[in-house]
Write a protein that holds these residues in place. Structure first.
Motif, PDB file in Angstrom:
ATOM      1  N   TRP A 208       0.839  -1.204   0.000  1.00  0.00           N
ATOM      2  CA  TRP A 208       0.000   0.000   0.000  1.00  0.00           C
ATOM      3  C   TRP A 208       0.872   1.251   0.000  1.00  0.00           C
ATOM      4  N   PHE A 209       1.905   1.278   0.849  1.00  0.00           N
ATOM      5  CA  PHE A 209       2.787   2.442   0.956  1.00  0.00           C
ATOM      6  C   PHE A 209       3.521   2.693  -0.369  1.00  0.00           C
ATOM      7  N   PHE A 210       4.086   1.634  -0.947  1.00  0.00           N
ATOM      8  CA  PHE A 210       4.825   1.833  -2.188  1.00  0.00           C
ATOM      9  C   PHE A 210       3.882   2.145  -3.355  1.00  0.00           C
ATOM     10  N   HIS A 211       2.658   1.656  -3.281  1.00  0.00           N
ATOM     11  CA  HIS A 211       1.674   2.037  -4.301  1.00  0.00           C
ATOM     12  C   HIS A 211       1.461   3.548  -4.258  1.00  0.00           C
ATOM     13  N   PHE A 212       1.350   4.078  -3.044  1.00  0.00           N
ATOM     14  CA  PHE A 212       1.170   5.523  -2.868  1.00  0.00           C
ATOM     15  C   PHE A 212       2.394   6.291  -3.353  1.00  0.00           C
ATOM     16  N   VAL A 213       3.591   5.834  -2.936  1.00  0.00           N
ATOM     17  CA  VAL A 213       4.827   6.552  -3.290  1.00  0.00           C
ATOM     18  C   VAL A 213       5.047   6.532  -4.809  1.00  0.00           C
ATOM     19  N   LEU A 214       4.889   5.362  -5.429  1.00  0.00           N
ATOM     20  CA  LEU A 214       5.113   5.267  -6.882  1.00  0.00           C
ATOM     21  C   LEU A 214       4.075   6.109  -7.642  1.00  0.00           C
ATOM     22  N   SER A 215       2.847   6.141  -7.149  1.00  0.00           N
ATOM     23  CA  SER A 215       1.798   6.915  -7.825  1.00  0.00           C
ATOM     24  C   SER A 215       2.067   8.412  -7.737  1.00  0.00           C
ATOM     25  N   ASP A 216       2.552   8.859  -6.567  1.00  0.00           N
ATOM     26  CA  ASP A 216       2.652  10.301  -6.338  1.00  0.00           C
ATOM     27  C   ASP A 216       4.042  10.883  -6.546  1.00  0.00           C
ATOM     28  N   SER A 217       5.025  10.036  -6.889  1.00  0.00           N
ATOM     29  CA  SER A 217       6.391  10.553  -7.006  1.00  0.00           C
ATOM     30  C   SER A 217       6.635  11.262  -8.336  1.00  0.00           C
ATOM     31  N   MET A 218       5.770  11.014  -9.312  1.00  0.00           N
ATOM     32  CA  MET A 218       5.992  11.623 -10.625  1.00  0.00           C
ATOM     33  C   MET A 218       5.568  13.100 -10.604  1.00  0.00           C
ATOM     34  N   ASP A 219       6.167  13.868 -11.508  1.00  0.00           N
ATOM     35  CA  ASP A 219       5.773  15.283 -11.628  1.00  0.00           C
ATOM     36  C   ASP A 219       4.303  15.348 -11.989  1.00  0.00           C
ATOM     37  N   ASP A 220       3.536  16.144 -11.273  1.00  0.00           N
ATOM     38  CA  ASP A 220       2.115  16.165 -11.608  1.00  0.00           C
ATOM     39  C   ASP A 220       1.566  17.526 -11.991  1.00  0.00           C
ATOM     40  N   ILE A 221       2.399  18.568 -11.946  1.00  0.00           N
ATOM     41  CA  ILE A 221       1.915  19.876 -12.401  1.00  0.00           C
ATOM     42  C   ILE A 221       2.876  20.406 -13.466  1.00  0.00           C
ATOM     43  N   ILE A 222       2.368  20.692 -14.628  1.00  0.00           N
ATOM     44  CA  ILE A 222       3.195  21.206 -15.728  1.00  0.00           C
ATOM     45  C   ILE A 222       2.600  22.555 -16.157  1.00  0.00           C
ATOM     46  N   ILE A 223       3.456  23.577 -16.146  1.00  0.00           N
ATOM     47  CA  ILE A 223       2.995  24.906 -16.573  1.00  0.00           C
ATOM     48  C   ILE A 223       3.753  25.283 -17.841  1.00  0.00           C
ATOM     49  N   THR A 224       3.029  25.597 -18.882  1.00  0.00           N
ATOM     50  CA  THR A 224       3.660  26.069 -20.116  1.00  0.00           C
ATOM     51  C   THR A 224       3.141  27.484 -20.395  1.00  0.00           C
ATOM     52  N   ASN A 225       3.640  28.090 -21.460  1.00  0.00           N
ATOM     53  CA  ASN A 225       3.181  29.454 -21.764  1.00  0.00           C
ATOM     54  C   ASN A 225       1.795  29.466 -22.410  1.00  0.00           C
ATOM     55  N   ARG A 226       1.179  28.263 -22.554  1.00  0.00           N
ATOM     56  CA  ARG A 226      -0.159  28.212 -23.156  1.00  0.00           C
ATOM     57  C   ARG A 226      -1.213  27.558 -22.256  1.00  0.00           C
ATOM     58  N   ARG A 227      -0.760  26.705 -21.327  1.00  0.00           N
ATOM     59  CA  ARG A 227      -1.744  25.989 -20.496  1.00  0.00           C
ATOM     60  C   ARG A 227      -1.127  25.483 -19.190  1.00  0.00           C
ATOM     61  N   VAL A 228      -1.991  25.072 -18.290  1.00  0.00           N
ATOM     62  CA  VAL A 228      -1.577  24.423 -17.045  1.00  0.00           C
ATOM     63  C   VAL A 228      -2.124  23.000 -17.096  1.00  0.00           C
ATOM     64  N   ILE A 229      -1.212  22.013 -16.900  1.00  0.00           N
ATOM     65  CA  ILE A 229      -1.608  20.603 -16.986  1.00  0.00           C
ATOM     66  C   ILE A 229      -1.435  19.973 -15.609  1.00  0.00           C
ATOM     67  N   PHE A 230      -2.445  19.238 -15.180  1.00  0.00           N
ATOM     68  CA  PHE A 230      -2.377  18.541 -13.895  1.00  0.00           C
ATOM     69  C   PHE A 230      -2.578  17.054 -14.134  1.00  0.00           C
TER      70      PHE A 230
END
Lengths: 168, 82
Positions: free
Chosen positions: A69-91
């Motif tokens: 359960w713990f590693f499922h959480f860590v692996l799921s949430d460790s990736m970059d999840d907010i990307i800001i570009t000059n045209r949009r915001v991606i979550f």
């Protein structure tokens, strides 16, 4: 999802590390419980063998269950999840094996950005919520980013992008 | 004793299968994210790839360590066979 013409990356980052505190505490406590059950299994092995076996199985299931359960959480949430570009915001919202969502808000739809830091923890550890005003009056889930590190600085960057876009 | 050993073996096999499925899914999703970030020209992509291997290594290592420890406990319990 491909980059649009003349789209440039401004920032890509992960949500705040505070999200790991709860699962980490649960991991330590429940792993400790599992280890205690193993210890009891060994202590009871000579006098009550069946009880020892049951305790052993319970300890094994608790230890492995909380570990996965713990590693499922860590692996799921460790990736970059907010990307800001000059045209949009991606979550990017990922929960391995259960959910893989991509939400994006085009800058042209954003009227204003609001950064919120409420409570002691958010002010000490410098994280909060970003809300994108796209014309509605409510803080809808699709327009809100929780656990954003340094939300005021990010809101400032997005506001500058909005001003540049409006001046074009 | 035999049902006990079978139960422990099943739990370990399920645990290893779950670990394999999780790592496979993580690799798939992570690669998708990396392709997305690469297409935007993220300069920190190499560091993010290293972090992926570190996390997967930690997950596999600790899962196998827990399995090895519990099997050692099991062998210890065999000393008390009636």
């Amino acid at each position: 999802m491909n980059p649009q013409p003349q789209e440039q990356l401004i920032r890509a980052f992960s949500t705040h590390w505070i999200k790991y505190w709860g699962p980490a505490a649960a991991y330590v406590v429940l792993t400790g419980t599992g280890m205690l059950l193993f210890f009891l299994a060994i202590m009871a092995a000579y006098h009550a063998f069946v009880l020892s076996q049951i305790t052993f199985i319970a300890g094994l299931i608790i230890t492995l269950g909380i570990h996965h359960w713990f590693f499922h959480f860590v692996l799921s949430d460790s990736m970059d999840d907010i990307i800001i570009t000059n045209r949009r915001v991606i979550f990017l919202d990922v929960d391995l094996l259960f959910c893989d969502d991509i939400r994006e808000i085009q800058l042209e739809h954003i009227i204003a950005v609001e950064a919120r830091k409420h409570g002691l923890l958010q002010n000490i550890f410098l994280y909060g919520t970003l809300w994108f005003d796209t014309g509605g009056s409510e803080m809808l889930e699709g327009r809100t980013l929780p656990l954003v590190p340094r939300p005021h600085s990010i809101a400032n960057e997005i506001t500058i992008l909005l001003q540049k876009k409006n001046n074009q | 004793m035999l049902p006990f050993v079978i139960a422990v073996t099943i739990v370990h096999i399920l645990s290893l299968i779950f670990m394999g499925v999780m790592i496979f899914e993580y690799l798939h999703i992570h690669e998708k994210h990396m392709i997305l970030l690469y297409s935007f020209g993220d300069p920190h992509i190499l560091h993010k790839r290293w972090r992926k291997w570190l996390l997967m290594g930690a997950y596999a290592f600790f899962t196998l360590a827990i399995s090895a420890t519990t099997i050692a406990f099991l062998l210890y319990l065999f000393r008390f066979l009636p």
